[in-house]
Design a protein around this motif. Structure first.
Motif, short mmCIF file in Angstrom:
data_model
loop_
_atom_site.label_atom_id
_atom_site.label_comp_id
_atom_site.label_asym_id
_atom_site.label_seq_id
_atom_site.Cartn_x
_atom_site.Cartn_y
_atom_site.Cartn_z
N GLU A 279 0.82 -1.21 0.00
CA GLU A 279 0.00 0.00 0.00
C GLU A 279 0.85 1.26 0.00
O GLU A 279 0.45 2.29 -0.53
CB GLU A 279 -0.92 0.01 1.22
CG GLU A 279 -2.09 -0.96 1.13
CD GLU A 279 -3.23 -0.46 0.27
OE1 GLU A 279 -3.09 0.64 -0.31
OE2 GLU A 279 -4.25 -1.16 0.17
N LYS A 282 1.78 2.00 -3.83
CA LYS A 282 0.65 1.47 -4.59
C LYS A 282 0.84 1.61 -6.10
O LYS A 282 0.62 0.66 -6.86
CB LYS A 282 -0.64 2.17 -4.16
CG LYS A 282 -1.88 1.62 -4.85
CD LYS A 282 -3.13 2.29 -4.29
CE LYS A 282 -4.38 1.74 -4.99
NZ LYS A 282 -5.61 2.36 -4.44
N GLU A 283 1.25 2.78 -6.56
CA GLU A 283 1.40 3.00 -7.99
C GLU A 283 2.44 2.06 -8.60
O GLU A 283 2.24 1.50 -9.67
CB GLU A 283 1.78 4.46 -8.27
CG GLU A 283 0.64 5.44 -8.08
CD GLU A 283 -0.53 5.15 -9.01
OE1 GLU A 283 -0.28 4.93 -10.22
OE2 GLU A 283 -1.67 5.12 -8.53
N MET A 286 1.21 -1.61 -8.64
CA MET A 286 0.21 -1.84 -9.69
C MET A 286 0.90 -1.98 -11.05
O MET A 286 0.50 -2.81 -11.87
CB MET A 286 -0.80 -0.69 -9.72
CG MET A 286 -1.80 -0.75 -8.57
SD MET A 286 -3.09 0.50 -8.73
CE MET A 286 -4.03 -0.14 -10.12
N LEU A 331 -2.25 -9.71 -3.77
CA LEU A 331 -2.03 -8.37 -4.31
C LEU A 331 -2.91 -8.12 -5.53
O LEU A 331 -3.45 -7.02 -5.70
CB LEU A 331 -0.55 -8.20 -4.69
CG LEU A 331 0.44 -8.14 -3.52
CD1 LEU A 331 1.86 -8.37 -4.01
CD2 LEU A 331 0.34 -6.80 -2.79
N TYR A 332 -3.04 -9.13 -6.36
CA TYR A 332 -3.88 -9.04 -7.56
C TYR A 332 -5.33 -8.70 -7.17
O TYR A 332 -5.97 -7.83 -7.76
CB TYR A 332 -3.82 -10.38 -8.28
CG TYR A 332 -4.65 -10.53 -9.54
CD1 TYR A 332 -4.11 -10.20 -10.78
CD2 TYR A 332 -5.94 -11.03 -9.50
CE1 TYR A 332 -4.85 -10.38 -11.95
CE2 TYR A 332 -6.69 -11.20 -10.65
CZ TYR A 332 -6.14 -10.88 -11.87
OH TYR A 332 -6.87 -11.04 -13.01
N ARG A 334 -6.32 -7.34 -4.29
CA ARG A 334 -6.39 -6.04 -3.61
C ARG A 334 -6.29 -4.88 -4.60
O ARG A 334 -7.01 -3.88 -4.47
CB ARG A 334 -5.25 -5.93 -2.58
CG ARG A 334 -5.06 -4.54 -1.97
CD ARG A 334 -6.23 -4.12 -1.08
NE ARG A 334 -6.27 -4.93 0.11
CZ ARG A 334 -5.63 -4.65 1.23
NH1 ARG A 334 -4.89 -3.56 1.31
NH2 ARG A 334 -5.73 -5.43 2.27
N PHE A 335 -5.43 -4.98 -5.59
CA PHE A 335 -5.13 -3.84 -6.45
C PHE A 335 -5.70 -3.94 -7.86
O PHE A 335 -5.42 -3.08 -8.69
CB PHE A 335 -3.61 -3.64 -6.55
CG PHE A 335 -2.97 -3.29 -5.25
CD1 PHE A 335 -3.16 -2.04 -4.68
CD2 PHE A 335 -2.19 -4.20 -4.57
CE1 PHE A 335 -2.58 -1.71 -3.46
CE2 PHE A 335 -1.59 -3.87 -3.35
CZ PHE A 335 -1.80 -2.62 -2.81
#
Length: 507
Positions: A279, A282-283, A286, A331-332, A334-335
């Motif tokens: 988190e 984040k950018e 992703m 992660l996939y 979540r984001f």
């Protein structure tokens, strides 16, 4: 009876334990050669267990002190020095069964006197091991390291044979900065378990209990946890205590239930920590997730360094990747890019799975992909045109579409799954049959040929005769489906158009 340890450090009397001779030899070699070094690894990676094992091996030869700075975060200098002496005595009592009468230093610089005192009273050279070192106040840390460095140059006089600083990441300002007060240190990382070590861990349970892990289950534990010690033990513990207690054989069906709980039910501390760290960047995470192979790995990039040192990402052939599949899946989820309301267009009330299941129970994936192209023709201008999406939006979009139909037939769609020595973008499992789908975007001619060869290798190693390559492109005029046979393997190539007129022109 021992068990799988889900919270460290590991007690060999009550938990299954994996020997790690290579890293142990490296650490012992550093100590024998008067080296000062740092040890880093993400949480639940076995570093504290390893260091405690080292203590057992050297405690008779050297005065070994093992303390933790976990509670030192808010201490001033006076409190730090007093607690330091108290913790050294607690360590002596635990390891040797007795305390020493020690003088509390009045200044940090006087720690050198404390070391001399320990050396004289014990008659042994000292190995000082400090866990959670990063919790120390930065100013106090700097002064403390200056003292250690000053003693390093006269280490034989002080009897300070080795100093080992342990942390969850590289210690800020210690390794990178040439002006650091501790740049004389070596650095050692604690790796995850190898495949052989994972199998060794599981075999200990088999020998002690008679309960057997199906070979496929062993492979699934190895692939999903990628040798991460905490996750490996956690998966095995859940299988033997919750999914298959009393069963002679732990099956793939048992594992699938465990995996489902790990992904959607349990709050696992390892996964929760990974999500928390991700988190913060984040950018970048992703981009790594949804534009695979596009972010170059560089330890000198502070953002990459942060994610790497906390176990979120890894270096895969010079590119940033998420190596642990369980972490990737979390992660996939979540984001993943938001595609709100698309399910209403993917399947209407008239759409069912029946037309896509053949008489023998197999999936007519090409027919289902035809339905997918109809959906994209209807929604592509809204989905793809003018949107600042990462390329992974295509994978997620296809994943959502296929899941909607496949799960209606009690099948599963798995993103980024280990197969045939690599990782496939989507794997469908339906009625005990597997279908492999590789997804690419805007390929060049060379990349296209390479992608087909890669898919063929995955299929051959998986014992499959047919696979699917889905290519999203803004350079094609229309959708098309081509079939090619390579080395006896049937490759279905689906070209998906992404170049649409702006949404305002679509009625």
């Amino acid at each position: 009876m021992r068990t799988f340890c889900t919270s460290g450090p590991v007690d060999k009397k009550t938990c299954y334990y994996v020997e790690r001779p290579d890293i142990m030899e490296e650490a012992l070699d550093h100590i024998e050669n008067w080296r000062y070094f740092t040890v880093s690894a993400p949480r639940q990676s076995g570093k504290t267990t390893l260091l405690r094992d080292i203590v057992e091996k050297i405690k008779d030869k050297y005065l070994t002190i093992f303390i933790s700075f976990e509670s030192y975060e808010d201490k001033d200098k006076e409190d730090f020095l007093e607690t330091l002496v108290m913790d050294i005595n607690r360590s002596n009592k635990k390891i040797y069964g007795k305390k020493m009468e020690l003088i509390i230093p009045q200044k940090i610089d006087k720690i050198r006197n404390l070391i001399e005192e320990l050396n004289e009273k014990s008659g042994k050279e000292i190995v000082l091991m400090i866990d959670e070192f990063e919790k120390l106040d930065e100013k106090i840390m700097n002064e403390f390291l200056h003292v250690i460095r000053s003693m390093y140059h006269d280490k034989e006089i002080y009897g300070l044979r080795s100093v080992v600083l342990i942390s969850v990441s590289y210690l800020s300002g210690i390794l990178e900065d040439n002006a650091s007060p501790f740049n004389i240190a070596e650095h050692m990382e604690v790796p995850y378990f190898t495949k052989e070590q994972v199998y060794d861990l599981l075999s200990q349970h088999e020998k002690e209990t008679g309960q057997i892990f199906d070979e496929k289950v062993k492979e699934l534990i190895w692939h999903n946890a990628a040798g991460q010690p905490g996750l490996t033990n956690g998966l095995a513990y859940d299988l033997v205590t919750k999914k298959a207690p009393g069963e002679k054989i732990i099956t793939v069906e048992h594992f699938e239930k465990t995996l489902e709980d790990y992904m959607y039910v349990y709050i696992d501390k390892n996964i929760a920590n990974i999500l928390h760290k991700a988190e913060k960047e984040k950018e970048l995470i992703m981009k790594i997730l949804f534009e695979p192979g596009k972010v170059k790995f560089s330890i000198y990039d502070k953002r990459i360094n942060f994610l790497y040192q906390h176990g979120v990402i890894d270096n895969c052939g010079g590119k940033c990747c998420v190596r642990v599949p369980l972490y990737y899946k979390a992660l996939y989820t979540r984001f993943m890019p938001e595609i709100n309301g698309e399910k209403n267009y993917m399947a209407t009330i008239n759409d069912t799975i029946k037309p896509y299941i053949k008489k023998d129970g197999s999936l007519d994936l090409n027919k289902l992909l035809e339905r997918y192209t109809e959906y994209i023709k209807l929604r592509g201008a809204i989905m793809f045109k003018g949107r600042n999406y990462y390329e992974g939006v295509y994978q997620y979009n296809l994943d959502q579409f296929l899941s909607l139909y496949v799960e209606a037939a009690e099948g599963k769609v798995y993103p980024e799954t280990q197969v045939g020595g690599g990782r496939i973008d989507l794997l469908i499992n339906l009625n005990n049959r597997e279908y492999l789908i590789e997804i690419k975007t805007n390929l060049t001619g060379n990349e296209y040929e390479k992608s087909k060869k890669q898919l063929v290798e995955y299929l051959k190693r998986s014992g499959l005769k047919e696979g699917w390559l889905v290519i999203y492109s803004d350079a094609i005029e229309d959708f098309k489906h081509e079939i090619e046979e390579i080395e006896g393997i049937k490759i279905n190539v689906w070209f998906i158009k992404t170049n649409f007129e702006s949404p305002s022109k679509v009625k």
